[in-house]
Design a protein around this motif. Structure first.
Motif, PDB file in Angstrom:
ATOM      1  N   MET A   1      25.422  45.934 -33.539  1.00 28.00           N
ATOM      2  CA  MET A   1      25.252  46.165 -34.977  1.00 28.00           C
ATOM      3  C   MET A   1      24.185  47.234 -35.181  1.00 28.00           C
ATOM      4  N   SER A   2      24.509  48.276 -35.925  1.00 25.99           N
ATOM      5  CA  SER A   2      23.568  49.367 -36.128  1.00 25.99           C
ATOM      6  C   SER A   2      22.581  49.017 -37.237  1.00 25.99           C
ATOM      7  N   PRO A   3      21.472  49.773 -37.359  1.00 24.47           N
ATOM      8  CA  PRO A   3      20.421  49.420 -38.296  1.00 24.47           C
ATOM      9  C   PRO A   3      20.889  49.322 -39.732  1.00 24.47           C
ATOM     10  N   ALA A   4      21.877  50.127 -40.106  1.00 27.09           N
ATOM     11  CA  ALA A   4      22.303  50.146 -41.496  1.00 27.09           C
ATOM     12  C   ALA A   4      23.062  48.896 -41.903  1.00 27.09           C
ATOM     13  N   THR A   5      23.318  47.974 -40.990  1.00 24.86           N
ATOM     14  CA  THR A   5      24.007  46.743 -41.352  1.00 24.86           C
ATOM     15  C   THR A   5      23.021  45.611 -41.607  1.00 24.86           C
ATOM     16  N   GLU A   6      21.741  45.872 -41.468  1.00 25.53           N
ATOM     17  CA  GLU A   6      20.745  44.819 -41.625  1.00 25.53           C
ATOM     18  C   GLU A   6      20.085  44.916 -42.991  1.00 25.53           C
ATOM     19  N   ARG A 150      39.475  54.958 -44.311  1.00 24.80           N
ATOM     20  CA  ARG A 150      40.720  54.610 -43.613  1.00 24.80           C
ATOM     21  C   ARG A 150      41.085  53.143 -43.726  1.00 24.80           C
ATOM     22  N   GLY A 151      40.144  52.270 -44.078  1.00 23.95           N
ATOM     23  CA  GLY A 151      40.466  50.853 -44.160  1.00 23.95           C
ATOM     24  C   GLY A 151      40.987  50.325 -42.840  1.00 23.95           C
ATOM     25  N   ASP A 152      42.237  49.852 -42.832  1.00 27.77           N
ATOM     26  CA  ASP A 152      42.824  49.292 -41.607  1.00 27.77           C
ATOM     27  C   ASP A 152      43.500  50.352 -40.728  1.00 27.77           C
ATOM     28  N   ARG A 153      43.551  51.591 -41.195  1.00 28.23           N
ATOM     29  CA  ARG A 153      44.172  52.627 -40.373  1.00 28.23           C
ATOM     30  C   ARG A 153      43.282  52.932 -39.170  1.00 28.23           C
ATOM     31  N   PRO A 154      43.866  53.186 -38.023  1.00 29.42           N
ATOM     32  CA  PRO A 154      43.060  53.467 -36.828  1.00 29.42           C
ATOM     33  C   PRO A 154      42.504  54.883 -36.854  1.00 29.42           C
ATOM     34  N   THR A 155      41.495  55.120 -36.045  1.00 28.94           N
ATOM     35  CA  THR A 155      40.963  56.457 -35.848  1.00 28.94           C
ATOM     36  C   THR A 155      40.870  56.721 -34.356  1.00 28.94           C
ATOM     37  N   ALA A 156      41.250  57.929 -33.971  1.00 30.08           N
ATOM     38  CA  ALA A 156      41.141  58.317 -32.565  1.00 30.08           C
ATOM     39  C   ALA A 156      39.863  59.091 -32.300  1.00 30.08           C
ATOM     40  N   ASP A 157      39.052  59.280 -33.332  1.00 23.15           N
ATOM     41  CA  ASP A 157      37.815  60.048 -33.212  1.00 23.15           C
ATOM     42  C   ASP A 157      36.786  59.349 -32.335  1.00 23.15           C
ATOM     43  N   LEU A 161      32.319  56.265 -28.299  1.00 23.21           N
ATOM     44  CA  LEU A 161      31.339  55.429 -28.996  1.00 23.21           C
ATOM     45  C   LEU A 161      31.784  53.979 -29.101  1.00 23.21           C
ATOM     46  N   GLY A 162      32.925  53.659 -28.531  1.00 26.27           N
ATOM     47  CA  GLY A 162      33.401  52.282 -28.605  1.00 26.27           C
ATOM     48  C   GLY A 162      34.296  52.065 -29.806  1.00 26.27           C
ATOM     49  N   ALA A 163      34.688  50.816 -30.015  1.00 24.92           N
ATOM     50  CA  ALA A 163      35.591  50.478 -31.109  1.00 24.92           C
ATOM     51  C   ALA A 163      34.906  50.681 -32.449  1.00 24.92           C
ATOM     52  N   ALA A 164      35.654  51.222 -33.408  1.00 22.88           N
ATOM     53  CA  ALA A 164      35.134  51.424 -34.756  1.00 22.88           C
ATOM     54  C   ALA A 164      35.461  50.222 -35.631  1.00 22.88           C
ATOM     55  N   PRO A 165      34.614  49.904 -36.606  1.00 16.69           N
ATOM     56  CA  PRO A 165      34.941  48.835 -37.557  1.00 16.69           C
ATOM     57  C   PRO A 165      36.237  49.148 -38.294  1.00 16.69           C
ATOM     58  N   ALA A 166      36.812  48.155 -38.903  1.00 13.94           N
ATOM     59  CA  ALA A 166      38.067  48.347 -39.626  1.00 13.94           C
ATOM     60  C   ALA A 166      38.098  47.459 -40.854  1.00 13.94           C
ATOM     61  N   GLY A 167      39.097  47.698 -41.679  1.00  9.69           N
ATOM     62  CA  GLY A 167      39.313  46.860 -42.846  1.00  9.69           C
ATOM     63  C   GLY A 167      38.203  46.958 -43.869  1.00  9.69           C
ATOM     64  N   GLU A 198      25.078  56.536 -38.240  1.00  8.92           N
ATOM     65  CA  GLU A 198      25.906  55.464 -38.800  1.00  8.92           C
ATOM     66  C   GLU A 198      27.316  55.940 -39.107  1.00  8.92           C
ATOM     67  N   LEU A 199      27.456  57.180 -39.581  1.00  9.80           N
ATOM     68  CA  LEU A 199      28.794  57.709 -39.848  1.00  9.80           C
ATOM     69  C   LEU A 199      29.580  57.920 -38.560  1.00  9.80           C
ATOM     70  N   LEU A 200      28.900  58.313 -37.486  1.00  8.85           N
ATOM     71  CA  LEU A 200      29.583  58.411 -36.190  1.00  8.85           C
ATOM     72  C   LEU A 200      30.049  57.035 -35.722  1.00  8.85           C
ATOM     73  N   ALA A 201      29.198  56.037 -35.884  1.00  8.92           N
ATOM     74  CA  ALA A 201      29.555  54.687 -35.443  1.00  8.92           C
ATOM     75  C   ALA A 201      30.672  54.090 -36.303  1.00  8.92           C
ATOM     76  N   LEU A 202      30.600  54.336 -37.603  1.00 11.08           N
ATOM     77  CA  LEU A 202      31.552  53.746 -38.538  1.00 11.08           C
ATOM     78  C   LEU A 202      32.905  54.466 -38.523  1.00 11.08           C
ATOM     79  N   ARG A 203      32.858  55.812 -38.371  1.00 11.30           N
ATOM     80  CA  ARG A 203      34.078  56.614 -38.412  1.00 11.30           C
ATOM     81  C   ARG A 203      34.954  56.229 -39.607  1.00 11.30           C
ATOM     82  N   PRO A 204      34.475  56.520 -40.823  1.00 10.63           N
ATOM     83  CA  PRO A 204      35.156  56.017 -42.011  1.00 10.63           C
ATOM     84  C   PRO A 204      36.509  56.652 -42.293  1.00 10.63           C
ATOM     85  N   PHE A 205      36.840  57.761 -41.609  1.00  9.48           N
ATOM     86  CA  PHE A 205      38.098  58.462 -41.865  1.00  9.48           C
ATOM     87  C   PHE A 205      38.958  58.476 -40.601  1.00  9.48           C
ATOM     88  N   THR A 206      40.197  58.873 -40.763  1.00  7.57           N
ATOM     89  CA  THR A 206      41.114  58.867 -39.620  1.00  7.57           C
ATOM     90  C   THR A 206      40.864  60.032 -38.673  1.00  7.57           C
TER      91      THR A 206
END
Length: 288
Positions: A1-6, A150-157, A161-167, A198-206
């Motif tokens: 969990m990154s700092p911005a989630t606390e 992207r919500g539930d859509r996957p991202t290949a970006d 960095l590991g799995a990105a959050p979804a939904g 945080e934007l790299l970790a979250l990857r909010p777009f596809t």
């Protein structure tokens, strides 16, 4: 969990006090202050800013795996049509950094980050992300995905960095980032680094998340007053050591304090080195 989630009153101010971070922030501030004194910044700062922006765009594309000669970047910036997917990445980075420069305050204007409204420059964070993504990803994703989380859509970006959050978590964490910016008193360099990481970790777009994250960081560094010239681009510094950049970003995403500090230091030192490189660009501007 990154700092911005606390949850906390001012998470970012706490991160600014992590070991090594205050000294790195000071190094960046001193380098940017020295850049501000360059003779080119009296009348020709906008030329230096634009040249730095082209360097930043080229390097941002390189960090996404697309390395092209500077002549290609200049041609795309001048309106040459893209010749394929590779050019779409570069052209998206060029458009994004040009937009960021239009949103930057002029040299000498008041800084503007946060101010109780969650803004980065003149825009709320959500609007800024939508605008920049539309520019960065045009031609790379379907039109209906441009500017939309992207919500539930996957991202290949950024698979490293590991799995990105979804939904619903994507929207939740974007909203939390806005709140962090709204309430922080942390230095602009720290705010920029946390938004970037945080934007790299979250990857909010596809797609095009890296270009967007780095552009947001560049705008924050300038709009927040750390680099009022807008020319201390960090992207070329990161592009010189992409594996270090990616590994340190992955460390930030873990939320472990020492690895978060390492990311903040990496970002601040890249701004400091970017200021040194911008001074050389300024020398070239004065020589013509």
């Amino acid at each position: 969990m990154s700092p911005a989630t606390e949850p906390a009153d001012d998470v970012l101010a706490g991160l600014a006090a992590l070991p090594g971070v205050p000294a790195a922030v000071t190094r960046a501030r001193d380098a940017c202050t020295e850049l501000r004194r360059h003779p080119a910044m009296r009348r020709r700062w906008s030329e230096v800013r634009v040249r730095a922006g082209l360097e930043a765009a080229r390097a941002s594309a390189a960090l996404d795996g697309v390395r092209v000669p500077v002549e290609n970047v200049q041609a795309l910036a001048a309106g040459a049509p893209a010749q394929g997917p590779t050019d779409d990445v570069v052209r998206g980075a060029v458009r994004t950094h040009a937009a960021v420069e239009r949103l930057m305050p002029d040299l000498g204007a008041p800084s503007r980050v946060g101010d109780g409204r969650g803004t980065i420059g003149p825009l709320p964070l959500g609007q800024l992300l939508a605008r920049l993504h539309t520019l960065a990803a045009a031609g790379r994703v379907p039109d209906e995905e441009l500017g939309r989380p992207r919500g539930d859509r996957p991202t290949a970006d950024l698979a490293g960095l590991g799995a990105a959050p979804a939904g619903a978590e994507v929207g939740h964490r974007l909203a939390m980032l806005t709140e962090l910016v709204r309430h922080t008193g942390a230095p602009a360099g720290v705010v920029a680094a946390v938004l970037h990481g945080e934007l790299l970790a979250l990857r909010p777009f596809t797609a095009a998340n890296g270009v967007v994250a780095r552009a947001v960081a560049r705008l924050t560094v300038t709009a927040g007053g750390l680099d009022p010239t807008g020319s201390a681009a960090a992207e070329p510094v990161w592009a010189d050591a992409p594996l270090v950049y990616q590994a340190t970003a992955a460390g930030f995403a873990t939320g472990e304090p020492d690895r978060v500090a390492a990311w903040l230091v990496l970002c601040a030192d890249a701004v400091a080195e970017g200021a040194t490189r911008a001074a050389r660009l300024a020398d070239e501007v004065l020589s013509h």
